[in-house]
Design an enzyme around this catalytic site. Structure first.
Site, short mmCIF file in Angstrom:
data_model
loop_
_atom_site.label_atom_id
_atom_site.label_comp_id
_atom_site.label_asym_id
_atom_site.label_seq_id
_atom_site.Cartn_x
_atom_site.Cartn_y
_atom_site.Cartn_z
N LYS A 70 0.82 -1.22 0.00
CA LYS A 70 0.00 0.00 0.00
C LYS A 70 0.85 1.27 0.00
CE LYS A 70 -3.92 -2.13 2.30
NZ LYS A 70 -4.80 -2.12 3.47
N CYS A 71 2.15 1.12 0.16
CA CYS A 71 3.07 2.27 0.24
C CYS A 71 3.71 2.53 -1.12
CB CYS A 71 4.14 1.97 1.29
SG CYS A 71 5.48 3.18 1.34
#
Length: 116
Positions: free
Chosen positions: A10-11
């Site tokens: 998600k980063c």
């Protein structure tokens, strides 16, 4: 060369770092989604030591419970931070990358080039 990335999909920075590793010739990449498979306290201690950084420098504050847990206050010991990271992996800043040439917290992602 073997490389391991402690990755959070998600980063954006983590995804960009992983792309650099995947596009690098002769890199045998191991991807560990550290929120699902967190490193042990001993592994964290080794990673930070090899990166030449303190656990305080590897602490993720934004988007984590670090402040609520009192980990951002002056005088918090490294052992307390490592113990907290081992219990709650969202406290680990990412991405950490380990190769035969060392360990880097790849923020920004181009820091990975130092260990390739």
């Amino acid at each position: 060369m073997k490389a391991t990335i402690w990755h959070n999909p998600k980063c954006g920075t983590s995804r960009k770092t992983m792309a650099i590793l995947q596009e690098s010739p002769d890199v045998d990449l191991t991807v560990i989604e550290y929120l699902k498979n967190p490193p042990t306290r001993a592994k964290l201690e080794q990673l930070f030591s090899d990166a030449g950084m303190t656990p305080q420098e590897g602490l993720r504050v934004r988007g984590s419970p670090a402040e609520e847990l009192g980990l951002t206050k002056n005088g918090v010991k490294a052992d307390e931070i490592l113990d907290a990271m081992a219990r709650e992996p969202s406290l680990i800043n990412r991405p950490l990358v380990e190769t035969d040439k060392g360990v880097r917290l790849c923020r920004p992602q181009d820091l990975v080039q130092q260990i390739l």
